[in-house]
Scaffold this motif. Structure first.
Motif, PDB file in Angstrom:
ATOM      1  N   SER A  69     -39.717 -12.773 -21.837  1.00 59.66           N
ATOM      2  CA  SER A  69     -38.930 -12.493 -23.032  1.00 59.66           C
ATOM      3  C   SER A  69     -37.874 -11.492 -22.622  1.00 59.66           C
ATOM      4  O   SER A  69     -38.137 -10.576 -21.835  1.00 59.66           O
ATOM      5  N   ILE A  70     -36.679 -11.660 -23.152  1.00 59.28           N
ATOM      6  CA  ILE A  70     -35.606 -10.711 -22.888  1.00 59.28           C
ATOM      7  C   ILE A  70     -35.464  -9.852 -24.141  1.00 59.28           C
ATOM      8  O   ILE A  70     -35.229 -10.365 -25.235  1.00 59.28           O
ATOM      9  N   LEU A  71     -35.604  -8.574 -23.962  1.00 61.21           N
ATOM     10  CA  LEU A  71     -35.496  -7.622 -25.061  1.00 61.21           C
ATOM     11  C   LEU A  71     -34.200  -6.864 -24.898  1.00 61.21           C
ATOM     12  O   LEU A  71     -33.777  -6.563 -23.789  1.00 61.21           O
ATOM     13  N   ALA A 130     -28.394  -3.168 -20.984  1.00 59.59           N
ATOM     14  CA  ALA A 130     -28.888  -3.210 -22.362  1.00 59.59           C
ATOM     15  C   ALA A 130     -30.085  -4.147 -22.507  1.00 59.59           C
ATOM     16  O   ALA A 130     -30.626  -4.293 -23.591  1.00 59.59           O
ATOM     17  N   LEU A 131     -30.489  -4.784 -21.416  1.00 56.46           N
ATOM     18  CA  LEU A 131     -31.549  -5.792 -21.463  1.00 56.46           C
ATOM     19  C   LEU A 131     -32.785  -5.342 -20.691  1.00 56.46           C
ATOM     20  O   LEU A 131     -32.694  -4.584 -19.735  1.00 56.46           O
ATOM     21  N   LYS A 132     -33.920  -5.867 -21.113  1.00 49.90           N
ATOM     22  CA  LYS A 132     -35.175  -5.612 -20.410  1.00 49.90           C
ATOM     23  C   LYS A 132     -36.003  -6.892 -20.454  1.00 49.90           C
ATOM     24  O   LYS A 132     -36.145  -7.509 -21.510  1.00 49.90           O
ATOM     25  N   VAL A 137     -28.634 -18.510 -20.254  1.00 53.92           N
ATOM     26  CA  VAL A 137     -27.471 -18.277 -19.403  1.00 53.92           C
ATOM     27  C   VAL A 137     -26.835 -16.973 -19.860  1.00 53.92           C
ATOM     28  O   VAL A 137     -26.539 -16.802 -21.040  1.00 53.92           O
ATOM     29  N   PHE A 138     -26.630 -16.048 -18.940  1.00 57.85           N
ATOM     30  CA  PHE A 138     -25.944 -14.790 -19.224  1.00 57.85           C
ATOM     31  C   PHE A 138     -24.573 -14.900 -18.602  1.00 57.85           C
ATOM     32  O   PHE A 138     -24.448 -15.012 -17.384  1.00 57.85           O
ATOM     33  N   HIS A 141     -22.607 -16.774 -30.095  1.00 64.28           N
ATOM     34  CA  HIS A 141     -23.830 -16.486 -29.342  1.00 64.28           C
ATOM     35  C   HIS A 141     -24.134 -14.995 -29.416  1.00 64.28           C
ATOM     36  O   HIS A 141     -23.238 -14.188 -29.635  1.00 64.28           O
ATOM     37  N   PRO A 142     -25.382 -14.619 -29.178  1.00 64.36           N
ATOM     38  CA  PRO A 142     -25.693 -13.186 -29.069  1.00 64.36           C
ATOM     39  C   PRO A 142     -24.870 -12.583 -27.932  1.00 64.36           C
ATOM     40  O   PRO A 142     -24.549 -13.273 -26.959  1.00 64.36           O
TER      41      PRO A 142
END
Length: 75
Positions: free
Chosen positions: A69-71, A57-59, A16-17, A49-50
């Motif tokens: 995978s979220i980098l 900022a995410l890929k 969840v973002f 949480h992170p």
């Protein structure tokens, strides 16, 4: 939980973002992994949480098994 269900997953297997305290709490209650988006916060929030400043900022990267995978750079 409804979104996970509609996608055919259990919430515990989802990320969840969120940028709102209520959304963070909902993700926690659903047993999902939570990543906090901090760009919309004008004040410091206490989280365990992170966190990332924003979606840029995410890929996402697809693994060999088809999972994502979220980098990105988290705090």
């Amino acid at each position: 939980m409804l979104g996970a269900q509609r996608l055919g997953f259990e919430a515990k297997n989802c990320a969840v973002f969120e940028d709102a305290p209520a959304g963070i709490q909902a993700g926690e209650a659903a047993n999902a992994s939570v990543v906090v988006i901090t760009a919309t916060h004008k004040h410091q929030i206490e989280i365990s949480h992170p966190a990332v400043p924003g979606y840029d900022a995410l890929k996402a990267q697809q693994n060999g098994d088809g999972r994502l995978s979220i980098l990105g750079s988290t705090r």
